[in-house]
Scaffold this active site. Sequence first.
Site, mmCIF file in Angstrom:
data_model
loop_
_atom_site.group_PDB
_atom_site.id
_atom_site.type_symbol
_atom_site.label_atom_id
_atom_site.label_comp_id
_atom_site.label_asym_id
_atom_site.label_seq_id
_atom_site.Cartn_x
_atom_site.Cartn_y
_atom_site.Cartn_z
ATOM 1 N N HIS A 1 0.806 -1.224 0.000
ATOM 2 C CA HIS A 1 0.000 0.000 0.000
ATOM 3 C C HIS A 1 0.844 1.282 0.000
ATOM 4 O O HIS A 1 0.678 2.182 0.818
ATOM 5 C CB HIS A 1 -1.104 0.006 1.062
ATOM 6 C CG HIS A 1 -0.703 -0.150 2.507
ATOM 7 N ND1 HIS A 1 0.263 0.605 3.108
ATOM 8 C CD2 HIS A 1 -1.178 -0.960 3.475
ATOM 9 C CE1 HIS A 1 0.371 0.262 4.375
ATOM 10 N NE2 HIS A 1 -0.481 -0.685 4.619
ATOM 11 N N HIS B 1 -1.137 -1.252 15.359
ATOM 12 C CA HIS B 1 -1.112 -0.265 14.312
ATOM 13 C C HIS B 1 -2.503 0.280 13.968
ATOM 14 O O HIS B 1 -2.628 1.345 13.369
ATOM 15 C CB HIS B 1 -0.458 -0.945 13.088
ATOM 16 C CG HIS B 1 -0.616 -0.313 11.793
ATOM 17 N ND1 HIS B 1 -0.967 -0.979 10.657
ATOM 18 C CD2 HIS B 1 -0.467 0.991 11.437
ATOM 19 C CE1 HIS B 1 -1.009 -0.154 9.650
ATOM 20 N NE2 HIS B 1 -0.711 1.027 10.072
ATOM 21 N N ASP C 1 2.046 -6.104 14.627
ATOM 22 C CA ASP C 1 2.891 -5.231 13.786
ATOM 23 C C ASP C 1 4.108 -4.673 14.533
ATOM 24 O O ASP C 1 5.147 -4.396 13.915
ATOM 25 C CB ASP C 1 2.067 -4.053 13.261
ATOM 26 C CG ASP C 1 1.294 -4.393 11.995
ATOM 27 O OD1 ASP C 1 1.592 -5.427 11.379
ATOM 28 O OD2 ASP C 1 0.396 -3.620 11.629
ATOM 29 N N HIS D 1 5.510 -9.552 11.101
ATOM 30 C CA HIS D 1 6.309 -9.421 9.873
ATOM 31 C C HIS D 1 7.780 -9.619 10.222
ATOM 32 O O HIS D 1 8.257 -9.099 11.247
ATOM 33 C CB HIS D 1 6.176 -8.022 9.256
ATOM 34 C CG HIS D 1 4.791 -7.676 8.810
ATOM 35 N ND1 HIS D 1 4.179 -8.244 7.715
ATOM 36 C CD2 HIS D 1 3.887 -6.784 9.313
ATOM 37 C CE1 HIS D 1 2.971 -7.726 7.571
ATOM 38 N NE2 HIS D 1 2.763 -6.842 8.531
HETATM 39 FE FE1 FEO Z 1 -1.192 -3.241 10.319
HETATM 40 FE FE2 FEO Z 1 0.830 -5.783 9.161
HETATM 41 O O1 FEO Z 1 -0.765 -4.825 9.423
#
Ligand code: FEO
Length: 397
Positions: free
Chosen positions: A24, A145, A164, A225
Amino acid sequence: MEAVKIKEGFYWVGAIDWNVRNFHGYSTFKGTTYNSYLLIDEKITLFDTVKHGFEEEMLSRIKSIVNPEKIDYLIVNHIEPDHAGGFLKIVEIIKPEKIFITQRGKDGLKNYLHKNDFPYEEVSTGKEIKIGKRTIRFIETPMIHWPDSMISYIPEEKILISQDAFGAHYATSNRFDNEVDYCTLIQESAKYYANIVLPYSPRVQNLLKTVRDLELEIKLICPDHGIVWKKHVNEIIQLYENWSNYIAEKRVVIIYDTMWKSTEKMAYAIMEGVIKENLEARLFKLSVSDITDVMTEVMLAKGLVLGSPTLNNGLMPTVASFVHYMKGLRPRKKIGAVFGSYGWSGESIKLLNDILNEIKAEVVHEGIKVKFAPNKEALKQCEELGKIVAQKIKSSS
Ligand code: FEO
């Protein structure tokens, strides 16, 4: 594809997105991972799902440990589609007895999925569940987040599943921080903070205080992540302390664009001034730079000098786009100044000064504007501007 054992009975069962290059708007030159974790106990518990399209990879990793239908509990730490895009398909297969989620998470998923008939159990900060030998404690982290976000802590294992927070967009077949290049990992973590987490820095401060107040001992941080933090847990927590306090390096980033090289000449002269004060300068022309990377440089540097020619009574579109993006990420505690060339009206200086004021920067010079092309005298003034910014940074705490 197989699960990766993180600890006895605790596995990474996520997916690696090697090929995503634009998340994004965030440039993910190193790809990313969508992490999901499986805890084997009396109640088999899954933490988060993955982005839609990666469910099969996730399921194949789960199957290397357990039949997915045996999973009892699903914990939804965050509903953004990179983690909950696979929710429907995974829930359909595992048919969990309970799904633990915050109230905002439940409301949010309803708006995404347009159905709400799931075995939800709402949780909030302080709520604990016993799943056998182990406990899961929930801490809400709104706006880190999204409003729904929470983290899960397993006290018996000293594991923090942080969604996150503490993440990085970094695709790797290695799963632990000590298995990847440290400098790359820190750079990707900084880029992630600058482009995702930075606007919520006051919330990060609250979270770090909560962790201290609750005296949570943390041996492993498992984000949604990137890699699992094992060797460098204290370092990444300290970096989050610094970044959320807007502590930056004593150097200057000069960010500009140019039409006929007049503004560019000014940028180079400013850089000369910084260098003459024995401070590092980094220069970025926006038409050839990646704004996600430039934003990382903004977060990491104390000095911020912005330049643009005036075009149609405004900024050059590349500069306008970048400062709009930067402003939304709310960098703070910068020492700054502005510059630019013009032909007729010269609004760019005022517009850039407005931006510095909006991000509450300390503006140390009224700015330099030059009609058409800078002469020797103007370039000397630019060099002086660079020196003034550098001196102010050197004398700052
Ligand atoms: Fe806020 Fe990795 O999503």
